[in-house]
Write a protein that holds these residues in place. Sequence first.
Motif, short mmCIF file in Angstrom:
data_model
loop_
_atom_site.label_atom_id
_atom_site.label_comp_id
_atom_site.label_asym_id
_atom_site.label_seq_id
_atom_site.Cartn_x
_atom_site.Cartn_y
_atom_site.Cartn_z
N GLY A 60 0.83 -1.20 0.00
CA GLY A 60 0.00 0.00 0.00
C GLY A 60 0.86 1.25 0.00
N SER A 61 1.85 1.27 0.87
CA SER A 61 2.65 2.51 0.91
C SER A 61 3.48 2.66 -0.36
CB SER A 61 3.52 2.56 2.17
OG SER A 61 3.99 1.28 2.48
N ALA A 62 3.93 1.53 -0.90
CA ALA A 62 4.68 1.62 -2.15
C ALA A 62 3.81 2.19 -3.26
CB ALA A 62 5.20 0.24 -2.55
N LEU A 63 2.59 1.70 -3.32
CA LEU A 63 1.69 2.19 -4.38
C LEU A 63 1.36 3.65 -4.17
CD1 LEU A 63 -0.75 -0.82 -4.82
CD2 LEU A 63 1.07 -0.08 -6.35
N ARG A 64 1.20 4.02 -2.91
CA ARG A 64 0.87 5.41 -2.64
C ARG A 64 2.04 6.30 -3.03
NH1 ARG A 64 -0.32 5.82 3.16
NH2 ARG A 64 -1.61 4.02 2.63
N ALA A 65 3.23 5.79 -2.80
CA ALA A 65 4.42 6.60 -3.09
C ALA A 65 4.58 6.82 -4.60
CB ALA A 65 5.65 5.92 -2.52
N ALA A 66 4.23 5.78 -5.35
CA ALA A 66 4.40 5.91 -6.80
C ALA A 66 3.44 6.95 -7.34
CB ALA A 66 4.16 4.57 -7.48
N SER A 67 3.92 7.69 -8.33
CA SER A 67 3.06 8.74 -8.85
C SER A 67 1.90 8.15 -9.63
CB SER A 67 3.87 9.68 -9.75
OG SER A 67 4.50 8.93 -10.77
N GLU A 68 2.19 7.11 -10.37
CA GLU A 68 1.08 6.44 -11.03
C GLU A 68 1.37 4.95 -11.12
OE1 GLU A 68 0.47 7.17 -15.09
OE2 GLU A 68 2.59 7.24 -15.61
N ILE A 69 0.33 4.22 -11.45
CA ILE A 69 0.46 2.78 -11.50
C ILE A 69 1.18 2.41 -12.79
CG2 ILE A 69 -0.80 0.61 -11.51
CD1 ILE A 69 -1.04 2.27 -8.99
N SER A 70 2.30 1.70 -12.64
CA SER A 70 3.00 1.29 -13.85
C SER A 70 2.25 0.12 -14.48
CB SER A 70 4.42 0.87 -13.51
OG SER A 70 4.38 -0.29 -12.73
N PRO A 71 2.41 -0.05 -15.80
CA PRO A 71 1.71 -1.15 -16.47
C PRO A 71 2.02 -2.50 -15.86
CG PRO A 71 2.65 0.34 -18.07
CD PRO A 71 3.15 0.79 -16.74
N GLY A 72 3.24 -2.68 -15.40
CA GLY A 72 3.60 -3.96 -14.81
C GLY A 72 2.76 -4.24 -13.57
N VAL A 73 2.67 -3.24 -12.71
CA VAL A 73 1.85 -3.42 -11.51
C VAL A 73 0.41 -3.64 -11.90
CG1 VAL A 73 1.01 -2.25 -9.45
CG2 VAL A 73 3.40 -2.04 -10.12
N LEU A 74 0.00 -2.90 -12.90
CA LEU A 74 -1.38 -2.99 -13.36
C LEU A 74 -1.71 -4.42 -13.77
CD1 LEU A 74 -3.05 -0.43 -15.68
CD2 LEU A 74 -3.23 -2.83 -16.19
N VAL A 75 -0.85 -4.98 -14.61
CA VAL A 75 -1.09 -6.35 -15.05
C VAL A 75 -1.06 -7.30 -13.86
CG1 VAL A 75 -0.13 -8.26 -16.37
CG2 VAL A 75 -0.29 -5.99 -17.39
N GLY A 76 -0.12 -7.03 -12.96
CA GLY A 76 -0.04 -7.88 -11.77
C GLY A 76 -1.34 -7.82 -10.98
N LEU A 77 -1.85 -6.62 -10.82
CA LEU A 77 -3.09 -6.50 -10.05
C LEU A 77 -4.25 -7.18 -10.76
CD1 LEU A 77 -2.92 -2.86 -8.70
CD2 LEU A 77 -2.56 -5.00 -7.49
N VAL A 78 -4.29 -7.01 -12.08
CA VAL A 78 -5.37 -7.68 -12.80
C VAL A 78 -5.28 -9.19 -12.59
CG1 VAL A 78 -6.24 -8.25 -15.09
CG2 VAL A 78 -5.68 -5.91 -14.53
N LEU A 79 -4.04 -9.70 -12.64
CA LEU A 79 -3.88 -11.14 -12.46
C LEU A 79 -4.30 -11.57 -11.06
CD1 LEU A 79 -0.58 -11.65 -14.43
CD2 LEU A 79 -2.80 -12.61 -14.99
N ILE A 80 -3.97 -10.74 -10.08
CA ILE A 80 -4.39 -11.08 -8.71
C ILE A 80 -5.91 -11.03 -8.61
CG2 ILE A 80 -4.39 -10.28 -6.33
CD1 ILE A 80 -1.49 -9.55 -6.69
N ILE A 81 -6.48 -9.99 -9.21
CA ILE A 81 -7.95 -9.89 -9.19
C ILE A 81 -8.56 -11.12 -9.87
CG2 ILE A 81 -9.91 -8.62 -10.16
CD1 ILE A 81 -8.32 -6.06 -9.70
N ALA A 82 -7.90 -11.53 -10.97
CA ALA A 82 -8.41 -12.71 -11.66
C ALA A 82 -8.33 -13.94 -10.76
CB ALA A 82 -7.63 -12.95 -12.94
N GLY A 83 -7.20 -14.09 -10.07
CA GLY A 83 -7.04 -15.25 -9.20
C GLY A 83 -8.06 -15.25 -8.08
#
Lengths: 494, 165, 105, 514, 626
Positions: free
Chosen positions: A190-213
């Motif tokens: 959470g803090s890492a994501l908050r620190a980042a200015s925007e969601i990188s595509p890599g994280v995005l895909v990762g999150l989608v995959l987690i959501i899928a799982g």
Amino acid sequence: MNNNFLLLLPEFMVTGLAFAILTLDFFIGRDRKHWLGYLAAAGLAFTLIVMLVYQWNTTDSLYDGLISIDGYSLFFRAVFLVMAIVIVLSSVEYVRKNLEYPGEYYAILVFAVVGMMLMSASRELLTAYISLELLSFSLYVLVSFDRYNPRSNEGGTKYILLGAVSSALLLFGISQIFGLTGTTRFDEIGSALRAASEISPGVLVGLVLIIAGLGFKVAAVPFHMWAPDAYEGAPIPITAFLAVASKAAAFALSLRFFAESLLPIIGEWQIILAILAALTVTVGNLVALAQTNLKRLLAYSSIAHVGYLLMGLAALAVVEPDGDVQRNVSHLASNGLMLHLVAYGITNSAAFLCLAAFYNETKRDDIADLAGSARRAPFLTLVMAASLFSLAGLPFFAGFVSKFYLFSAVAAQGLLWLAGLAIFTSLLSLYYYLQVIRQMYIEEPRVSGAIRIPKVTIGLLGVLLAGMVLLGVYPAPVMDAIQHASDALFASIG
Amino acid sequence: MLSQSLVFFYIAAALVIIGGLGVVLTRNIVYAAFALLAAMLGVAGVFLLMFAEFLALVQVLIYGGAVVIVVLFSLMLTRIQDFENLTDHRQWPLAALLAIGVFALLVAATLTTSVRVVERQSLGFLELGESLFTDWAVPFEVASLVLLVALIGSIVLVRTSGGRD
Amino acid sequence: MIELAHLQVLAAALFSIGLYGVLARRSAVLILMSIELMLNAVNINLIGYATFVDFGEAQRALGQVLIIFVITIAAAELALAIAIILRLYRNRSSVNVDQIDALRW
Amino acid sequence: MFGFDPYVLLLLIVLPLVGAGAILVTPGSNVRAIRMEAAVAATVTMLLSVYVFLAYDHSVGGMQLERTWQWLSMPGPWPLGDHAITLHLAIDGIAAPMVLLTGIVLFTGVLVSWRVGDSEEDSKPPKAYFVLYLLLLSGVFGVFVTLDMFFFFFFYELAVLPMYLLIGVWGSSSTFPTFSRTKEYGAMKLMIYLVAGSVLIWVAMLAIFVEGGLGTFDLVALEQVTFSDNFQKIFFPLLMVGFGVLAGLWPFHTWSPDGHVAAPTAVSMVHAGVLMKLGAFGIIRIGMMLMPEGAQAWMPALIGLGTVNVIYGAWSAIGQNDLKYVIGYSSVSHMGYVLMGIATLNPLGLSGAVLQMFSHGIMTALFFAVVGAIYERTHTRDIYTLDGLAKRMGFTATMFAIAGLASLGLPGLSGFVAELLVFLGLFQTYPLLGVLGIIGAAITAVYILRLLARVFFGPLGERWEDQTDASGLERVSTLVLAGFILLVGLFPFPFIRVIESGVFEVLARFGDVG
Amino acid sequence: MTEIIGTNWAWVIPALSAGAFFIVLPFRRYLPVQGAPLSIAAILLGFVLFWFVLADLLASGTADLSIRWLSVGDTTLTWGTTVDQISVTMLGLVTFVALLVQVYSLGYMKHDGKYDPGLGRYYAVHSLFVAAMLALVLADNLVFLYITWELVGLGSYLLIGFWYERRSAAEAAKKAFITTRIGDVGLLIGIVLLFRATGTFDISTLIHIAQNGGIEQGTLNVSMFLIFLGAMGKSAQVPFHVWLPDAMEGPTPVSALIHAATMVAAGVYLVARLMPLFELTPTVLVVVASVGVVTFVFAGTIALVVTDIKRVLAYSTVSHLGLMMLSLGAGGVGVALFHLVAHGVAKAMLFLGAGSVMHAMHEETDIRKMGGLRRRMPVTGWTFAIGAASLAGVIPLAGFFTKDEVLLRVLEYRHPVFIVLALFGVVLSALYMARLTFATFFGEPKSDHSEVHESPTVMTLPLLLLAIPAIGVGFFAFGLGDTYKGFAGFIDGHSKFHLNIWLSIASLVLAGIGIWIGWAAYIRGSLSTERIIDRFQSVHRVLAAKYYVDEIYQWVIDRIVLVLGRFIAAFDRVVVNDTAVDGTGDSVKISGFRMKFVQTGRIYNYGMAMAAGVVILSLIWWIVQT
């Protein structure tokens, strides 16, 4: 590091219970194996009491927050234990009549409970994942447990193969998140994501995959397709377990993950979850309209309910038009989600228990087979009707209150359209529930003769009915507990 | 100018890819099993290149020694006559399209994501072991339960009893 | 020099190949094998990150720990799945996923 | 008065439930006891509702017999989150007559249902019937007396829920020359329709809750909020149509006649007598009280649809051959007056609308009681098959005539007063529609008189030689209803002044109008 | 309440009968003679009270009395009575006729020494009707008037349909109610429009406001026209006349009551009562006069060919009501009421006489089967002849004077066309009355009358009592010094009795011609009715068919109202319900049914869905993000 492993006492006890069952299985005669079921229930109940007594108001963690014993996990573990007791008790008659290897059955069921309890307590992806797999593995086995029934088998095959695929998706997602944020702990993500200015595509895909799982685990459209088949194939108590407990566990995990890790960037994914939720309620309810098998109907209906619950996740915060995130009513969404989980759990358990009792006597589970059941088993039918009404969200029953609360929360977070869609699809659901009720009450029975229901089942049904009504007319006590859980959840993210 | 490690990497990668393609494309299931073995060994090679000797070892032991054997056994136990003319169903072009889509997605995502990288760093056996048995003791224990459940489950499901099979 | 991107692309490729196998193959056993490919793709991805990214002292081992767990789970999953498939074979005399569609609609 | 005033409204809700509980624990074979329990519960509740009506002090006005119980809180960044949902009970001048109406219909319905389960061909157990019936009425009472949107909705749905089984199990299927309607169809359509209406209501409630920003569902608190014009204009129609469905608003009315045709007698009585009133009541209580500007903007639409209701319903009734269809469509027509009256937004029209709700409730209950009595004896409702029944069923015919005459607006009976007030109100705002309304009343005369002439007058059909007239219980129940028709028709003032006090509270929301 | 019984007691008169209704109807089985004496006593008491009221009115002038019925906001509806000359006249007429009719009915409703089993119901409804009528004439405001107006309609409905087992009676009752109700739509709209313009229902206030220009002329025109529609319905003016002849299906005393002095008089009464308002709308008055004269002639022609004794009287009633309307249209309130009274008593007597005949002849009504009955039934015959002569306009009977005054009024205030038509109507009137009387009571018997006997005293006494005013009431036309300025003056306070001798002679001559033709055709036989019919076949056919008005209405009802009703019913079922409502439901169900086939049961499809879901969700997110 100073770890107080006593915090995991309930988990140890439950694990011990599983081993005890496995051991006792060797010494108990073939015709008394159902005592194992009662033993399991008693053990779980004892654990519940011990847990409530010793961990009331405990807020502590192991390994700096790897596993967190707080109000939230206490609430969910209590819920899981209660659900497990209900499922175990409703299994006794079914197992005796339909299944072999009762010892292994109960033991694996209890192992599943361990997995569920850890899922609600873990605040880290790896631990959560392993716990999830413990639950999943147990379920793979249990779904296939009716060994000579090709349907059970087929359901199990589909479940494990697709489950493995979803594991792969989830793991790839975890690997992405781990790689790009450098951690697997929820709060640190959470803090890492908050620190980042925007969601990188890599994280995005990762999150989608987690959501899928996770979506697979809770059976959200389009990751839901295993569910109707596995539900239909599985032994009925296990279907109930799948529909009620495993889903609750997956939501316990998801809620914590979304709240602690992803809440800062809710503006990014709210729409994704909203779409998922919308798809799920729509597809679940529409397809349920066309079902003829009661188990399958309940499967689709539980998919629809997942949609409602997903709405709670999607509505964890208000996203202002300018992208600002308002979190001051977040607890409403989590409250609503948990309340609906509880209501849905009680209700669905009751429905499946009724179905199991009916199936035990008649070996049938099509909707049309219920014709005239009001004459053959009045009390059973009453509870069934009540639970169907509750699922449909009609008052006097838990479903009404929980839906009302949940939808209010969703609306309060600015997703009125989603709430509207959910309400509308509830209407669709009423139609198919009524079709069942019609068979039970209006149609003439094709087979006469009363259906014999064991006393334990009657008692259990009575308790569930009472719970349904009590929650429906006076939810305040449960709501207090849920509020504590929510407070604990949000306390960690400030 | 290829560095030595890169050459090794390409060899390992080729093994992995070819093995993988073999698994999903071959019409003979026994070949598929061996292709899987090849891919697994390729992965072990990648582990080695990443200085993860322990993982490479585990990979070879578990996959080469256990998994593939289990797969082969299972093949023996099921229908022999199917072995040599496996076919894919008609959905395969769609599957291919989707697989390419996923590949494109993943590659695009990773390539557009900038990661702050350092030199390859190795991790000692000890460090790994200590971490595993202290920091990750709970998951480790849970994993043992998972294995137990898988074990009991497999036995229960496969065991014959009562002559009903 | 080997770079992180190499591994990521390799992982993506293997993942996609495995996915293709899952979606295109008929035999349940082969699907299972394809899933193993996907899990190994995860491992390649993980080892890439574990090796090329500096996570600081506390999380140094985490990448490899993850891989160990993945391998464990993958193996167990494979074993259990094969048991279930065997059961299926005994009941139906086929492991062809085309034919296991009694439960549908 | 007797110290139970703070609880009296709660008792109204609880007493039927207690009755239902008592029946539930009585063995199903003890039919007599079950009936007695139902009768006792109904009688006591009715007396209580009379007490409530009389206890309402019209000279004081406003909300009375008020009592609040904390139920659920929704803590949040809003002032009233601690009292998000409360069981807030009170009645105003509009609810008071509705409570009385419900009490009367409940009581007479139980008497009319006395022989449920006695029919020779298949005996459906009366136990569940009475349980569901009392549950239904409990819900209806709840809607009328609650001031919390959650509970309003709670009771609203509670009132809908038992309908399905009541119609589906104890109803009857009908075959007509060109089509047929099964009871399952009727029950399902009714249920789906009503819940579909409540979908809109629910959405609007959630919007109000959020927009209100108070964190409460309490209507009194929300009345203090001024909703933006846009908000009101968007969400008022949701309430209007949602509640309108229940009130039989054209073109969402078809559930109602079909529901009647399928329903058993007492359920038809409750359905047309009380349930349809919930819709109109909801429009007033939630729609108009919370969103006056929206109401004002949408009233032309409501009044237009109401007019269609009146004319279309009446004319449709002319074309029907089944007694229940005729009465069903006449209900659609009469509810049109209610909607028109509401939409006038002036004291005369609104008072007329509320009185019409009461009057129509009583009248239509009487209609269905009589039709039920006929159907039970002749097993047909076809107006071409029934002829000359007055000869054998003089009492029944008289009661039907009273209901019919009230329905066509005959002075001296309740319908006239209500319709007159509606017309007076209408002429102040929409004279032309008022003309149509009056013409509608004339059309009503056509079908009611046609029915009387066909079914009751003329030479007695041979096959009805052996018909018996109404039984004692039927006489009591119909006499009670007829008595109220006369009472309101001759001495409407005691009712009007109670209604008036409520109506002025509503109109006060419409500053310039009231 | 004043010390003496006077105008303030006027409300008691209807209340007595209303009380009788509420007692007799429920308890008729337990009362002696089914409660009939109670009912008669009530109306007798009413009649007695009438004299006190009259005396007090003459002594102390008009009086109002009202109580609040209900109020909403600042609108108050009252029940109130006003006693003035108009209402007291009606009061007297109604109580008198009703009393006699009720007494007469005791005899009429007795067959073979046994009372009709429905006697109690008969008397109860009778009381209700009378109460309503009495309240109507006393009403001081339009709402109360409308209420009683409708109750009169209800009473007539129940009385006409008294023998409900006869299909024709049931249909006639329905027809009466519906037809008058159509007029009532106009009445109610008119009343409400007036209320909208003035905010009051009180008649005197309304008049006051209107006379001071408080009501816009357009509104007033429309309202008064609509109100006149109500009057047309009740007073059976063309084209609303159709119900009246059919209403003869009721027991004959009922006809005497309803169609002579009470219900049909209500329309005339209404216009008379509101005359100050009508006077402000000259155009509407012309309409009133036109409708009146048309009805007068129109009904007269039909009466010529009808063969049913009661129906001749019915058309005669319609015709004379037309005359009264004509008079009102000419502004003659007093003369209209004068004729109303004269016609009322005469017509009551005629109906009762006809009833007596029918009672004696076992419900035979065809005059072609009668003849020479005066020998067997002298009292009936001669009273009948007096009534007929009065209506034919034979001097010095009442009808002559009243008709003369009407004609005079018309001559003075209206276009010559009206008087020409009116005089033609006078001929017709004399002719059909002569025809009826001669065919029934004179000449030779056309069938065996040996069994026929005079009716019992309880029936003949009312006939004789009615003969007195039928003969003598005409003399009230003359003034008596300053205190009494003739009947018209008594009513409106300013008219003076005067004569136009030429007009009187003309009307006498015309009436004589009519009677002579009747005498020639039905007694002497020098004029062959058959030949005339042959000669004017098409005219006869139209007349015998009553100008096909009923047929036209029937066509409208069958082809338009009922067909439209069926159409809407079918539309509602097929289009609104089965197509729109069920169609929506079905399409949802079908979409669910289609969608379930996505669930193929094959793992690879399932996996595909998951993978596609991942890709699509990622793309959506990515796109949304950028």
